[in-house]
Scaffold this active site. Structure first.
Site, short mmCIF file in Angstrom:
data_model
loop_
_atom_site.label_atom_id
_atom_site.label_comp_id
_atom_site.label_asym_id
_atom_site.label_seq_id
_atom_site.Cartn_x
_atom_site.Cartn_y
_atom_site.Cartn_z
N ASN A 1 -11.90 13.19 -5.80
CA ASN A 1 -10.76 12.86 -6.65
C ASN A 1 -11.23 12.70 -8.10
OD1 ASN A 1 -11.53 10.00 -7.14
ND2 ASN A 1 -11.32 9.92 -4.92
N ASP B 1 -8.98 8.76 0.89
CA ASP B 1 -8.17 8.24 2.00
C ASP B 1 -8.35 9.09 3.26
OD1 ASP B 1 -6.95 6.02 0.68
OD2 ASP B 1 -5.81 7.48 -0.51
N LYS C 1 -20.84 27.48 6.34
CA LYS C 1 -19.66 27.72 5.52
C LYS C 1 -18.51 28.25 6.39
CE LYS C 1 -18.15 30.19 1.47
NZ LYS C 1 -18.44 31.28 0.54
N PHE D 1 -8.36 -2.44 -6.66
CA PHE D 1 -7.79 -1.71 -7.79
C PHE D 1 -6.68 -0.83 -7.25
CE2 PHE D 1 -10.14 -1.89 -11.89
CZ PHE D 1 -10.99 -2.94 -11.55
N LYS E 1 -0.22 -3.52 -1.61
CA LYS E 1 -1.64 -3.34 -1.24
C LYS E 1 -2.36 -4.68 -1.17
CE LYS E 1 -1.83 1.27 -3.01
NZ LYS E 1 -2.17 2.20 -4.06
N LYS F 1 -3.94 -5.78 2.43
CA LYS F 1 -5.40 -5.84 2.57
C LYS F 1 -5.95 -7.26 2.46
CE LYS F 1 -5.69 -1.13 0.80
NZ LYS F 1 -6.60 -0.06 0.48
N1 CTP Z 1 -9.93 1.30 -0.66
C1 CTP Z 1 -10.89 0.99 0.28
N2 CTP Z 1 -11.12 1.84 1.33
C2 CTP Z 1 -10.41 2.97 1.48
C3 CTP Z 1 -9.42 3.28 0.53
C4 CTP Z 1 -9.23 2.42 -0.53
O1 CTP Z 1 -11.55 -0.04 0.15
N3 CTP Z 1 -10.65 3.76 2.51
C5 CTP Z 1 -9.71 0.37 -1.78
C6 CTP Z 1 -9.93 0.97 -3.13
O2 CTP Z 1 -11.28 0.82 -3.58
C7 CTP Z 1 -8.98 0.19 -4.02
C8 CTP Z 1 -7.81 -0.06 -3.10
O3 CTP Z 1 -8.33 0.00 -1.79
O4 CTP Z 1 -9.51 -1.05 -4.41
C9 CTP Z 1 -6.76 1.00 -3.27
O5 CTP Z 1 -5.88 0.97 -2.22
P1 CTP Z 1 -5.27 2.27 -1.51
O6 CTP Z 1 -4.28 1.79 -0.56
O7 CTP Z 1 -6.28 3.15 -0.98
O8 CTP Z 1 -4.64 2.96 -2.71
P2 CTP Z 1 -4.69 4.47 -3.09
O9 CTP Z 1 -6.02 5.10 -2.83
O10 CTP Z 1 -4.23 4.49 -4.49
O11 CTP Z 1 -3.75 5.15 -2.06
P3 CTP Z 1 -2.20 5.12 -1.72
O12 CTP Z 1 -1.48 4.66 -2.93
O13 CTP Z 1 -1.94 6.49 -1.34
O14 CTP Z 1 -2.08 4.16 -0.58
#
Ligand code: CTP
Length: 400
Positions: free
Chosen positions: A210, A279, A289, A323, A337, A341
């Site tokens: 990303n 994700d 490959k 974040f 979030k 979490k």
């Molecule tokens: N994070 C994590 N482990 C993952 C994915 C994300 O610890 N597998 C953490 C990131 O470091 C960040 C936060 O979760 O602190 C972001 O949340 P997330 O739900 O993943 O947000 P996005 O990646 O922005 O995804 P979406 O909005 O699609 O849910």
């Protein structure tokens, strides 16, 4: 406001070919608002003129002990007492030997003895001199007495030899000045910061990633280090170089990041997940490959494990900060979030705005806390934002 703003810095310049680099150091210290007084030794003055350093520092350059002694307030004592920090860059073998042995036969060595400020020594000399038993022992003894060293870099030296001895780069020396001058609001705290993207391998030539640059996470780790914390930075494949004076563990995939973050989080007071963890990852990374004709059938994506959610499930007293990089409904998504979490705080920023987006040096964020409060941090450099986030986190969750 940086850690150097309004600070009185004394810069000692001794006689080595690297003396010219003192110009850069003076300029960078001044750029951040420090008031710099240069003390130039007699041999230093053979490599660089007082006029150059005076012009850059916008202060008179001090060269002679007895001139100052004739002043009404004993000059060298006044200089030594006013300083918040004394730096000597470059520091020759000679000055190290003098300091170690308590010799005060010129202005600089006298000031070193008379100051109560922290002293930073950045040695520069020929590789054989640096490896000589006398210098090795002097450095060791001075470290033991509480002097801070910025070790020389390796490289080709002016004398043609290759090895350690070259004055450390200016950004590194200035970073140590910031570390020595910052308030120690996180002293004794152990923190873990993740940063950058992750890369999920599809086959030997392709991977999913990303647009995260790692800048915000690196700034969070650097700020914590300046505030005196014991920091572990777990960084994905960001193009940024490892920050100076910081334990940095490089990882590639979300799975590797999970392993390193969980290990480092043992006994930590705070974990800040600034990384943009993928994700999804391919269920299997192919050993060869994948031919494009069968690519869509061959690649199956599965969700990665959520590192923050895993930490949130066995939270204990550890502070957890996430974040949220959003393009729409910043508040709704960030709060969801934080709840899902089990976080103490979440730093939300709008990545749809290029001036504060992934690769930008600036940011503007809102920090939401689990007690329902929030603070806005107006547009500023990422390191200023990082300091402000830490101040808020420490005020709320890490009282002295
Ligand atoms: N994070 C994590 N482990 C993952 C994915 C994300 O610890 N597998 C953490 C990131 O470091 C960040 C936060 O979760 O602190 C972001 O949340 P997330 O739900 O993943 O947000 P996005 O990646 O922005 O995804 P979406 O909005 O699609 O849910």
């Amino acid at each position: 406001m940086t850690d150097l703003a309004g600070k009185e810095v004394l810069l000692g310049v001794t006689g080595g070919i690297a003396a010219y680099k003192a110009c850069e150091i003076v300029r960078d210290l001044r750029k951040e608002g420090a008031n710099v007084h240069v003390v130039l030794t007699a041999s230093g003055a053979r490599f660089i003129t007082p006029l150059t350093l005076q012009t850059l520092s916008k202060n008179p350059v001090h060269t002679d002990l007895f001139d100052l002694l004739s002043e009404s307030d004993i000059g060298h004592i006044a200089l030594a007492q006013k300083a918040h920090l004394l730096m000597i860059a470059p520091a020759t073998a000679n000055i190290l030997g003098k300091i170690r042995n308590g010799i005060a036969d010129d202005l600089l060595s006298t000031i070193v003895m008379a100051t109560t400020a922290p002293v930073l020594l950045a040695p520069a000399m020929n590789t054989q001199m640096y490896a000589s038993p006398a210098v090795v022992e002097n450095v060791e003894v001075l470290r033991g007495r509480g002097f801070t060293f910025v070790d020389p870099d390796e490289g080709e030296l002016a004398c043609g030899t290759v090895g350690p001895g070259r004055l450390a780069d200016t950004p590194k020396i200035v970073e140590m000045a910031r570390i020595l001058l910052a308030e120690k609001i996180l002293k004794g705290r152990k923190v873990v910061v993740s940063a950058g993207p992750t890369a999920e391998d599809i086959d030997p030539v392709r991977f999913l990633t990303n647009r995260s640059s790692g800048k915000m996470g690196f700034a969070m780790a650097v700020a914590a280090r300046r505030f005196g914390a014991d920091v572990t930075l777990v960084a994905g494949p960001s193009p940024l170089a490892d920050p100076s004076f910081l334990r940095t563990i490089r990882v590639r995939s979300a799975r590797e990041m999970m392993g390193e973050v969980l290990a480092a989080a043992e006994g930590a007071d705070a974990v800040i997940m600034a990384a943009a963890v993928a994700d999804f990852r391919p269920e299997h990374a192919a050993g060869q490959k994948i031919r494009k004709e069968r690519f869509d059938r061959a690649v199956k994506l599965v969700p990665t494990d959520d590192i923050l959610a895993t930490l949130g499930r066995s939270k204990g007293s550890r502070v957890l900060v996430g974040f949220a990089a959003e393009t729409n409904d910043l508040e709704g998504n960030a709060l969801e979030k934080m709840r899902r979490k089990n976080l103490d705080a979440i730093v939300a920023n709008d990545v749809s705005r290029p001036e504060i987006g992934f690769a930008s040096d600036s940011n503007e964020v809102r920090v939401y806390f689990s007690d329902g409060t929030a603070i806005d941090l107006a547009m500023a450099a990422k390191d200023a934002i990082a300091s402000a986030v830490w101040r808020a986190v420490r005020r709320k969750f890490l009282p002295e």
